[in-house]
Design an enzyme around this catalytic site. Structure first.
Site, mmCIF file in Angstrom:
data_model
loop_
_atom_site.group_PDB
_atom_site.id
_atom_site.type_symbol
_atom_site.label_atom_id
_atom_site.label_comp_id
_atom_site.label_asym_id
_atom_site.label_seq_id
_atom_site.Cartn_x
_atom_site.Cartn_y
_atom_site.Cartn_z
ATOM 1 N N ASN A 216 -4.841 -2.368 10.600
ATOM 2 C CA ASN A 216 -4.304 -3.855 10.535
ATOM 3 C C ASN A 216 -5.521 -4.762 11.281
ATOM 4 O O ASN A 216 -5.430 -5.974 10.753
ATOM 5 C CB ASN A 216 -2.850 -3.929 11.041
ATOM 6 C CG ASN A 216 -1.922 -3.461 10.220
ATOM 7 O OD1 ASN A 216 -1.613 -4.132 9.185
ATOM 8 N ND2 ASN A 216 -1.422 -2.157 10.334
ATOM 9 N N GLU B 144 1.732 2.670 7.333
ATOM 10 C CA GLU B 144 0.056 2.734 7.806
ATOM 11 C C GLU B 144 0.079 3.465 9.174
ATOM 12 O O GLU B 144 0.747 3.028 10.180
ATOM 13 C CB GLU B 144 -0.089 1.034 8.010
ATOM 14 C CG GLU B 144 -0.476 0.551 6.785
ATOM 15 C CD GLU B 144 -0.758 -0.864 6.753
ATOM 16 O OE1 GLU B 144 -0.932 -1.541 5.658
ATOM 17 O OE2 GLU B 144 -0.472 -1.508 7.792
ATOM 18 N N THR C 244 -1.855 -1.489 -2.461
ATOM 19 C CA THR C 244 -2.766 -2.137 -1.508
ATOM 20 C C THR C 244 -3.182 -1.248 -0.206
ATOM 21 O O THR C 244 -4.125 -0.430 -0.670
ATOM 22 C CB THR C 244 -2.056 -3.362 -0.771
ATOM 23 O OG1 THR C 244 -1.030 -2.956 -0.181
ATOM 24 C CG2 THR C 244 -1.813 -4.335 -1.808
ATOM 25 N N LYS D 212 5.488 -0.506 -4.115
ATOM 26 C CA LYS D 212 4.522 -0.422 -3.330
ATOM 27 C C LYS D 212 4.721 -0.987 -1.812
ATOM 28 O O LYS D 212 5.626 -1.808 -1.734
ATOM 29 C CB LYS D 212 3.227 -1.270 -3.819
ATOM 30 C CG LYS D 212 3.441 -2.895 -3.613
ATOM 31 C CD LYS D 212 3.276 -3.530 -2.431
ATOM 32 C CE LYS D 212 1.929 -2.930 -1.587
ATOM 33 N NZ LYS D 212 1.711 -3.672 -0.259
ATOM 34 N N SER E 294 -10.834 -7.339 5.961
ATOM 35 C CA SER E 294 -12.323 -6.747 5.196
ATOM 36 C C SER E 294 -12.142 -5.800 4.338
ATOM 37 O O SER E 294 -13.248 -5.183 3.721
ATOM 38 C CB SER E 294 -13.150 -6.531 6.500
ATOM 39 O OG SER E 294 -12.632 -5.453 7.244
ATOM 40 N N THR F 137 7.957 -5.191 3.109
ATOM 41 C CA THR F 137 6.849 -5.623 2.199
ATOM 42 C C THR F 137 6.656 -4.814 1.172
ATOM 43 O O THR F 137 5.670 -3.871 0.989
ATOM 44 C CB THR F 137 5.166 -5.632 3.143
ATOM 45 O OG1 THR F 137 5.503 -6.667 4.117
ATOM 46 C CG2 THR F 137 4.366 -6.478 2.340
#
Length: 383
Positions: free
Chosen positions: A378, A259, A146, A168, A383, A179
């Site tokens: 985040n 991230e 993702t 992932k 979007s 996650t």
């Protein structure tokens, strides 16, 4: 270097159109046997995605023929329709493979609260099944990404047997399990009870000790499948060590791809009265946003480590706490220690050692710094 490294597995990864950007988004991993033993560990979040609820039931049977994984939609908080869609996914895969839907695990990742485009997912399974290949592991690993910037795979070679895996995960990383979608495979000839023990032993000290941002997912799924294709039955300790090695490798890759992160932070708590105390303190340090910001700014602010320790229920005497950052003991006996200017924080990995001086137990937690890029990514995730 993936789920097809072990004998007895095929895989595929395709673009089914679930993601609007056209990137790969559907993976299929198939155990061709002769054994189809399996074990699984799932999120401890009380809000569970439909695929988690389905796969938990599948794993009670101890056998998994195939795993269907999609990115681009979590299928979480989607009500009865979401569960029906998961069931339909398993039924479709079972039809294509000639097996029971009760042996098809399903895993999803992506945005919570939206239904999957089943008009794309189900036909995509036809395509994925047609592309199954013994070298398809890498494509499968790419299809489950993702916000990941890289796909994550690992392998361990035992004596006559192999463990391979893919994962992932890049954000919303916190216990239980972070996650993540993880599929581990082995050609060792072992039953589901042995797999379950090895998987739980491994995740307890690897995936469960990754704590990037303190946010627990609704979709965490870690599966271990055994084909028995090697005909080799390793001893438990050797096998468990192999599974742990692969899990540890993948867990480090999750943190390395967190991230927006610019620092990977290894927090080691030593001198604890119990392992539970060490883990609690490590998590508290890992979730201290002030400290994470300081690390991003390459500021060895040890006071923030002490303040995090002080919020826990662990056994310690504040006047006996010691803290080292990258090997420099900047805090000794609850006060200032060596010159903080000696701490070199130029490199990606930062090590924090917290000594509670209360016992002999220890634990390691991995986290990362808090950056503006994390906030931006985040805030714009939908979007």
């Amino acid at each position: 270097m993936s789920v097809t490294a072990a004998q007895g597995f095929t895989a595929a990864g395709i673009a089914a159109g679930i993601k609007q950007n056209g990137n790969p988004d559907l993976a299929l991993v198939v155990n061709t046997g002769p054994r189809r033993a399996a074990a699984g560990v799932f999120t401890s979040n009380r809000v569970k995605a439909a695929p988690v609820l389905w796969s938990e039931q599948v794993l009670k049977g101890g056998a998994v023929t195939a795993v269907v994984l999609n990115s681009g939609g979590a299928n979480a908080c989607t009500g009865p329709q979401g569960f029906q869609d998961t069931h339909a996914t398993a039924e479709k895969a079972a039809e294509l493979l000639g097996h029971s839907a009760g042996e098809i695990a399903v895993a999803s990742t992506g945005l919570i609260g939206t239904l999957l485009p089943m008009d794309k997912l189900l036909p995509g399974l036809d395509t994925a099944a047609a592309q199954l290949h013994a070298d398809g592991g890498e494509k499968a690993a790419i299809a489950i990404k993702t916000t990941d910037t890289v796909h994550k795979t690992a392998v361990h070679q035992g004596e006559g047997w192999t463990v391979g895996g893919m994962a992932k995960g890049a954000g919303m990383l916190a216990p239980g399990l972070a996650t993540m979608l993880v599929v581990l495979t082995t050609d060792a000839d072992l039953d589901s009870t042995t797999l379950d023990r090895a998987l739980r032993d491994a995740t307890r000290t690897t995936f469960d000790r990754v704590d990037s941002d303190g946010c627990m997912s609704t979709n965490d799924t870690v599966l271990l499948l055994a084909s028995g294709a090697s005909g080799t039955t390793p001893g438990y300790e050797d096998f468990a060590a192999g599974v742990r090695t692969v899990c540890d490798d993948l867990a480090r890759k999750l943190i390395g791809d967190a991230e927006g992160a610019s620092k990977d932070i290894r927090i080691e708590v030593i001198g604890a009265a119990t392992e539970a105390d060490a883990v609690e303190v490590g998590r508290s340090i890992a979730r201290n946003n002030l400290l994470k910001c300081a690390i991003h700014g390459e500021d060895p602010n040890w006071g923030r480590v002490l303040s995090a320790i002080g919020t826990t229920g662990a056994v310690f005497d504040p006047d006996r706490l010691n803290v080292a950052i990258n090997g420099v003991w900047v805090c000794k006996n609850g006060s200032f220690g060596e010159d903080r200017d000696l701490v070199d924080m130029r490199y990606r990995e930062v090590g924090i050692t917290a000594d509670l001086s209360a016992g002999s137990e220890s634990a390691v937690i991995w986290t990362n710094d808090l950056t503006a890029d994390y906030v931006h990514e985040n805030s714009a995730y939908s979007s």
